[in-house]
Design a protein around this motif. Sequence first.
Motif, PDB file in Angstrom:
ATOM      1  N   GLN A 124      -8.220   1.228  13.375  1.00 47.38           N
ATOM      2  CA  GLN A 124      -9.585   1.365  12.827  1.00 47.38           C
ATOM      3  C   GLN A 124      -9.582   1.118  11.325  1.00 47.38           C
ATOM      4  O   GLN A 124     -10.467   0.459  10.792  1.00 47.38           O
ATOM      5  CB  GLN A 124     -10.137   2.755  13.122  1.00 47.38           C
ATOM      6  N   GLU A 125      -8.529   1.630  10.690  1.00 42.77           N
ATOM      7  CA  GLU A 125      -8.420   1.424   9.248  1.00 42.77           C
ATOM      8  C   GLU A 125      -8.182  -0.063   8.954  1.00 42.77           C
ATOM      9  O   GLU A 125      -8.767  -0.644   8.041  1.00 42.77           O
ATOM     10  CB  GLU A 125      -7.259   2.275   8.744  1.00 42.77           C
ATOM     11  N   ARG A 126      -7.320  -0.674   9.769  1.00 46.19           N
ATOM     12  CA  ARG A 126      -6.984  -2.086   9.539  1.00 46.19           C
ATOM     13  C   ARG A 126      -8.157  -3.024   9.831  1.00 46.19           C
ATOM     14  O   ARG A 126      -8.164  -4.166   9.361  1.00 46.19           O
ATOM     15  CB  ARG A 126      -5.795  -2.487  10.413  1.00 46.19           C
ATOM     16  N   TYR A 127      -9.079  -2.561  10.620  1.00 44.84           N
ATOM     17  CA  TYR A 127     -10.248  -3.374  10.955  1.00 44.84           C
ATOM     18  C   TYR A 127     -10.901  -3.893   9.673  1.00 44.84           C
ATOM     19  O   TYR A 127     -11.338  -5.032   9.598  1.00 44.84           O
ATOM     20  CB  TYR A 127     -11.238  -2.529  11.764  1.00 44.84           C
ATOM     21  N   GLU A 128     -10.901  -3.060   8.651  1.00 41.54           N
ATOM     22  CA  GLU A 128     -11.482  -3.487   7.378  1.00 41.54           C
ATOM     23  C   GLU A 128     -10.453  -4.130   6.460  1.00 41.54           C
ATOM     24  O   GLU A 128     -10.719  -5.150   5.861  1.00 41.54           O
ATOM     25  CB  GLU A 128     -12.126  -2.287   6.636  1.00 41.54           C
ATOM     26  N   THR A 129      -9.249  -3.524   6.400  1.00 39.57           N
ATOM     27  CA  THR A 129      -8.297  -3.971   5.372  1.00 39.57           C
ATOM     28  C   THR A 129      -7.509  -5.210   5.794  1.00 39.57           C
ATOM     29  O   THR A 129      -7.268  -6.103   4.984  1.00 39.57           O
ATOM     30  CB  THR A 129      -7.286  -2.858   5.035  1.00 39.57           C
TER      31      THR A 129
ATOM     32  N   ASN B 200       0.803  -1.235   0.000  1.00 37.78           N
ATOM     33  CA  ASN B 200       0.000   0.000   0.000  1.00 37.78           C
ATOM     34  C   ASN B 200       0.821   1.264   0.000  1.00 37.78           C
ATOM     35  O   ASN B 200       0.463   2.244  -0.639  1.00 37.78           O
ATOM     36  CB  ASN B 200      -0.909   0.042   1.228  1.00 37.78           C
TER      37      ASN B 200
ATOM     38  N   PRO C 171      -6.386   5.281  15.205  1.00 42.69           N
ATOM     39  CA  PRO C 171      -6.889   5.462  13.834  1.00 42.69           C
ATOM     40  C   PRO C 171      -6.354   4.399  12.882  1.00 42.69           C
ATOM     41  O   PRO C 171      -7.075   3.910  12.009  1.00 42.69           O
ATOM     42  CB  PRO C 171      -6.350   6.850  13.446  1.00 42.69           C
ATOM     43  N   GLU C 172      -5.061   4.008  13.077  1.00 41.01           N
ATOM     44  CA  GLU C 172      -4.468   3.012  12.186  1.00 41.01           C
ATOM     45  C   GLU C 172      -5.190   1.664  12.320  1.00 41.01           C
ATOM     46  O   GLU C 172      -5.497   1.000  11.325  1.00 41.01           O
ATOM     47  CB  GLU C 172      -2.988   2.849  12.521  1.00 41.01           C
TER      48      GLU C 172
END
Length: 439
Positions: free
Chosen positions: A204-209, A71, A201-202
């Motif tokens: 939270q983003e990884r929760y999906e990705t 990414n 925040p990181e």
Amino acid sequence: MHYHIAKGVFDILPQDPDPQSAWKESHLWQYLEGVVRELAKEFGFREIRTPLFETTELFTRSIGTGTDIVNKEMYTFLDKAERSLTLRPEGTAPVMRAFIEKNLEQQSPIHKFFYINPMFRYERSQAGRYRQHHQFGVEAIGSALPYQDAEAIHLLWTLYNRLGLKELTLHLNSIGDQEARQQFKHALKMYLRPHLSELSPESQERYETNPLRILDSKDSQDQKYVREAPHIMDYLNPVSSVHFEQVCKTLDSLGIPYQINHRLVRGLDYYNNTVFEITSNELGAQNSLGGGGRYDGLIKQLGGPDLPAFGFGAGLERIIQTMLAQKTALPEPERSDLLFIPLGDEAAVHCFQLVCRLREQHIKAEMDLTGKKLKNALRYADSTKVRYVAVVGENELKTGEVDLKEMETGTIRHLSLDKLVPHIINSLQLRNPQSSGVE
Ligand code: HAM
């Protein structure tokens, strides 16, 4: 006009003027690489060298599109024919590409490769994290036996021991097969869901990705949730469980201590079953000295035969930094045996001949090439820490005798030029009888 080195990379010099940069001195790299090569040989691994860049898709497919490397960190560019190429961010995918492309499975049922290569990742530069780093890596293809896992881990553990590193921790985990990971991902998301807004925040983003990566978050905000998270080990199928038990048993029999670390998931997507990492508490946040694991599905996924594999990568920068921090026994920089300083043209002709004769005897001899003042020649002698210096001027040529100065002790010996070569050979032999002065 001054040019500066690009951000996040470094030079490796014979001697670095900054004592903080001692880890960037080439003799330490040569020493480490020598130990690595010897050890890899003892374990039956053979060297493979792949190009510095590959087609971009090789890395996106193998490392995984949800990973930080793909990414954010790849050095990707178009060549003149508009092909997308990427500087190698890691060593496994290129080795698999070469293995598949050359049909190497026809050659032998097992392949054990090693490499020492620079890798490129566009990371936030900080201590221990570089945009060009170097890895010693191994990739063993063809064996599904837990002994293969144990052999590779044993190799890396032995390397660190041989280098004299102490206080290392071997973290071990099993992330099972794809199905187990799928189930675990679901359980982990269910568990984290009520706390989602409190995570960093990181994460939270990884929760999906890439929810598994939340487990190895170092963010303090995430710690209390991660600590109580479910364990992937509870989702393994019986085959994965038995495999892991056997790896552990083999490590026990070798006396290699390890910690089961339920949070260890690794940052690349190709792993299954055993994963491991070796950390040093000397390194601060970037404390991983090396890591790897099993990746049984990768070769097939890249279009090759369905073969199991196991490997690791270990960062050479961090190994040398730990060696220096722990003050392990390190070799001295390479130095010349003798420097002739000619005064005048006639002396230069004579010295040049002498130097050539000494080199034929494998003596590391040099003639001063500053061609200026004696002071400059002596500065060179000092900075390179040459063992002996002989100044040859008109007088020496006339008498055929020189003063040979041993720089460390200051001892001066008056010798005939004819005796110089045998004398040097003798004194180097006395210093180091095995190598007879030849290193
Ligand atoms: P990795 O964990 O990404 O694994 O990297 C392996 C090691 O390289 C790390 O443990 C660390 O010592 C070093 N390293 C990584 N990134 C940096 C950096 N930016 N600066 C300094 N050192 C770094 C892999 O690359 C996998 N290919 C390992 C592997 C081989 N797995 C199976 N086979």
